[in-house]
Design a protein around this motif. Sequence first.
Motif, PDB file in Angstrom:
ATOM      1  N   GLU A  48       1.120  -1.209  -0.242  1.00 10.80           N
ATOM      2  CA  GLU A  48       0.081  -0.649   0.011  1.00 10.80           C
ATOM      3  C   GLU A  48       0.730   1.150   0.090  1.00 10.80           C
ATOM      4  N   LEU A  49       2.233   1.640   0.642  1.00  9.09           N
ATOM      5  CA  LEU A  49       3.129   2.160   1.159  1.00  9.09           C
ATOM      6  C   LEU A  49       3.332   2.231  -0.727  1.00  9.09           C
ATOM      7  N   LEU A  50       3.943   1.251  -0.812  1.00  8.55           N
ATOM      8  CA  LEU A  50       5.091   1.006  -2.402  1.00  8.55           C
ATOM      9  C   LEU A  50       3.530   1.334  -3.793  1.00  8.55           C
ATOM     10  N   THR A  51       2.298   1.897  -3.411  1.00  5.10           N
ATOM     11  CA  THR A  51       1.353   2.614  -4.665  1.00  5.10           C
ATOM     12  C   THR A  51       1.215   3.731  -4.222  1.00  5.10           C
ATOM     13  N   GLY A  52       1.945   4.721  -3.212  1.00  4.99           N
ATOM     14  CA  GLY A  52       1.917   6.613  -3.247  1.00  4.99           C
ATOM     15  C   GLY A  52       3.894   6.394  -3.655  1.00  4.99           C
ATOM     16  N   VAL A  53       4.341   5.718  -3.055  1.00 10.05           N
ATOM     17  CA  VAL A  53       5.551   5.701  -4.305  1.00 10.05           C
ATOM     18  C   VAL A  53       5.801   6.203  -5.445  1.00 10.05           C
ATOM     19  N   LEU A  54       5.013   4.473  -6.297  1.00  3.43           N
ATOM     20  CA  LEU A  54       4.862   4.947  -7.679  1.00  3.43           C
ATOM     21  C   LEU A  54       4.042   6.102  -8.385  1.00  3.43           C
ATOM     22  N   LEU A  55       3.300   6.726  -8.221  1.00  7.31           N
ATOM     23  CA  LEU A  55       2.615   7.665  -7.952  1.00  7.31           C
ATOM     24  C   LEU A  55       2.858   8.649  -8.112  1.00  7.31           C
ATOM     25  N   GLY A  56       4.219   8.822  -6.769  1.00  2.98           N
ATOM     26  CA  GLY A  56       4.227  10.175  -6.314  1.00  2.98           C
ATOM     27  C   GLY A  56       5.864  10.776  -6.749  1.00  2.98           C
ATOM     28  N   PRO A  57       5.683  11.868  -6.058  1.00  2.79           N
ATOM     29  CA  PRO A  57       7.714  11.818  -6.264  1.00  2.79           C
ATOM     30  C   PRO A  57       8.577  11.269  -6.547  1.00  2.79           C
ATOM     31  N   SER A  58       8.826  10.652  -6.027  1.00  2.00           N
ATOM     32  CA  SER A  58       9.504   9.394  -6.464  1.00  2.00           C
ATOM     33  C   SER A  58      10.059   8.463  -7.389  1.00  2.00           C
ATOM     34  N   LEU A  59       8.501   8.426  -8.203  1.00  7.40           N
ATOM     35  CA  LEU A  59       8.545   8.279  -8.878  1.00  7.40           C
ATOM     36  C   LEU A  59       7.727   8.515 -10.359  1.00  7.40           C
ATOM     37  N   LEU A  60       6.635   8.602 -10.580  1.00 11.47           N
ATOM     38  CA  LEU A  60       5.896   8.812 -11.586  1.00 11.47           C
ATOM     39  C   LEU A  60       5.718  10.552 -11.746  1.00 11.47           C
ATOM     40  N   GLY A  61       6.638  11.093 -11.105  1.00 13.67           N
ATOM     41  CA  GLY A  61       6.474  12.535 -10.891  1.00 13.67           C
ATOM     42  C   GLY A  61       8.264  12.895 -11.573  1.00 13.67           C
ATOM     43  N   HIS A  62       9.113  12.049 -10.968  1.00 12.67           N
ATOM     44  CA  HIS A  62      10.422  12.036 -11.573  1.00 12.67           C
ATOM     45  C   HIS A  62      10.264  11.710 -13.207  1.00 12.67           C
ATOM     46  N   VAL A  63      10.253  10.895 -13.478  1.00  8.68           N
ATOM     47  CA  VAL A  63       9.349  10.472 -15.132  1.00  8.68           C
ATOM     48  C   VAL A  63       8.686  11.129 -15.617  1.00  8.68           C
ATOM     49  N   LEU A  64       7.935  11.615 -14.965  1.00  9.93           N
ATOM     50  CA  LEU A  64       6.088  12.176 -16.018  1.00  9.93           C
ATOM     51  C   LEU A  64       5.734  13.579 -15.127  1.00  9.93           C
ATOM     52  N   PRO A  65       6.629  14.538 -14.789  1.00 11.43           N
ATOM     53  CA  PRO A  65       6.041  15.057 -14.036  1.00 11.43           C
ATOM     54  C   PRO A  65       4.774  15.925 -14.653  1.00 11.43           C
ATOM     55  N   GLY A  66       4.524  15.661 -15.778  1.00 13.95           N
ATOM     56  CA  GLY A  66       3.569  16.377 -16.560  1.00 13.95           C
ATOM     57  C   GLY A  66       1.813  16.027 -16.123  1.00 13.95           C
ATOM     58  N   LEU A  67       1.941  14.647 -15.951  1.00 15.73           N
ATOM     59  CA  LEU A  67       1.168  13.372 -15.771  1.00 15.73           C
ATOM     60  C   LEU A  67       0.761  13.427 -14.386  1.00 15.73           C
ATOM     61  N   PHE A  68       1.934  13.536 -13.367  1.00 21.53           N
ATOM     62  CA  PHE A  68       1.732  13.904 -11.720  1.00 21.53           C
ATOM     63  C   PHE A  68       1.184  15.154 -11.351  1.00 21.53           C
ATOM     64  N   ALA A  69       1.508  15.776 -12.381  1.00 24.94           N
ATOM     65  CA  ALA A  69       1.129  17.508 -11.446  1.00 24.94           C
ATOM     66  C   ALA A  69      -0.301  17.088 -12.189  1.00 24.94           C
ATOM     67  N   ARG A  70      -1.147  16.616 -12.943  1.00 25.30           N
ATOM     68  CA  ARG A  70      -2.613  16.706 -13.427  1.00 25.30           C
ATOM     69  C   ARG A  70      -2.971  15.645 -12.030  1.00 25.30           C
ATOM     70  N   LEU A  71      -2.724  14.812 -12.437  1.00 24.98           N
ATOM     71  CA  LEU A  71      -3.189  13.827 -11.164  1.00 24.98           C
ATOM     72  C   LEU A  71      -3.152  14.324  -9.698  1.00 24.98           C
ATOM     73  N   PHE A  72      -2.013  14.777  -9.015  1.00 24.42           N
ATOM     74  CA  PHE A  72      -1.684  15.377  -7.958  1.00 24.42           C
ATOM     75  C   PHE A  72      -1.336  17.220  -8.155  1.00 24.42           C
ATOM     76  N   PRO A  73      -2.415  18.088  -8.467  1.00 27.42           N
ATOM     77  CA  PRO A  73      -2.179  19.192  -8.630  1.00 27.42           C
ATOM     78  C   PRO A  73      -1.384  19.436  -7.218  1.00 27.42           C
ATOM     79  N   ARG A  74      -0.530  20.932  -6.571  1.00 29.19           N
ATOM     80  CA  ARG A  74      -0.607  21.488  -5.120  1.00 29.19           C
ATOM     81  C   ARG A  74      -1.247  22.656  -5.299  1.00 29.19           C
ATOM     82  N   ALA A 315       0.336   8.616   2.334  1.00 28.01           N
ATOM     83  CA  ALA A 315       1.186   8.731   3.049  1.00 28.01           C
ATOM     84  C   ALA A 315       2.242   8.291   2.019  1.00 28.01           C
ATOM     85  N   GLY A 316       2.470   7.393   1.136  1.00 21.67           N
ATOM     86  CA  GLY A 316       3.170   7.222  -0.084  1.00 21.67           C
ATOM     87  C   GLY A 316       3.740   7.952  -0.669  1.00 21.67           C
TER      88      GLY A 316
END
Length: 447
Positions: A48-74, A315-316
């Motif tokens: 469950e924590l790994l879910t947040g890691v994959l979808l968060g800044p650790s992976l998605l935000g690093h690899v596809l920052p545009g998609l991450f910003a659309r899914l989880f805007p600040r 949390a992830g």
Amino acid sequence: MEIAAGPVPPLGGHALALFFVQVGLLLLLATLLGRLAARFGLPAVVGELLTGVLLGPSLLGHVLPGLFARLFPRTPEQAHLLDAFGQVGVVLLVAVTGLHLDTELVRKRASAAVRVSLPGCVIPFGLGVAAGWLMPESLLAEGSGRTVFAAFLGIAMCVSAIPVIAKTLMDLHLLHRNVGQLILISGTVDDVLGWFGLSVVTAMATTGLHASGLVRTGASLLLFIAAAALIGRPVVRGAMRRSARSSDGGVTLGTAVVIVIALSAATQALGFEAVLGALTAGVLIRTAGKEVLGRLAPLRTFVMAVLAPVFFATAGLRMDLTALADPTVLLVAVLLLLIATVGKFVGSFVGAWTSGLSRWEAVALGAGMNARGVVEVIVAMVGLRLGVLTTGTYTIVVLIAVATSLMSPPVLRLAMGRIDLTAEERLRESELRATVHKDDRRPVEHT
């Protein structure tokens, strides 16, 4: 003279739609990865924590920052929606934990449990506080005092996690063993001390470090405990038993949730964390009896299957593993993991050894008490929300929670393999097997 405020503008359609997408995506992936982790013998919380890691800044935000910003805007409204959902989940999760705290068993074996728990809390707490004072200034959150940060880190180092401990003991078939029961009871004492400690540190972070403030915090805590025991217990027990007379099980569920929310609001208003009120509510509801607890089974299922996975995935999301690329952060992470592991193990080992237990029994207790899992993640989330932890230190604390939960089972299995079964344990094991076989013969009910 203005007698009424204007209507509050409704939440924008895009914000609400995005919130539903976020929750659905987090729940789907957390469920899948949680089940995958369980298949490999790992705690579901790891997946469950790994879910947040994959979808968060650790992976998605690093690899596809545009998609991450659309899914989880600040944006504040979007972040607050997801955070509010997670807060409801965490107070109900802690309340469910309280429902399973056998206070009668704790009372019976309180002496042995305290002898094990006290060194297991004091030693890692002291080491954590010392580490907090020596931590590089760059890892402190802006505006956070060194004393509060050190106290918070001490709490993070000393907690244990009853849900992870109980699951580990069940998976290893050790609940019938004397050491297994002592681990569970000592972990319960640790859990209670940890929640109280977290509430005190939270009050320090919000009201400041003044002698009058600390006295007021201690007095408020004692007053809340006394009110819960003397007034809350009969009121909650009466309300829950009355709700159980209804043929509609939803009345009992609704009453329980109202009690949890009310006590969570009370402790939050007193300057403590809402989780303290939620834990107290769970313990008080438990006193209503087995019939009431049986009616609350759907609540536990919903919390564990829906709310908890979304909370841990959220949390992830707040972890950023790229922070470990900084040599300073990586070094601190390794040192804190050593402090957490060695401090907890040595403290519990010393407590067990001085209580007359054998060497391998003491090793088993040290290994069992080291699992931090759920509780440490909640502590880390609180620290981040209060501005005590930075993203880097938050990531370190959550990694410690995962690492210690993974270390515990193999060491516990090794130690218990060297402890002979007693006659009492054999009898308890046969009774447990008889119960399991009896349950297996019951027809399967479909709902």
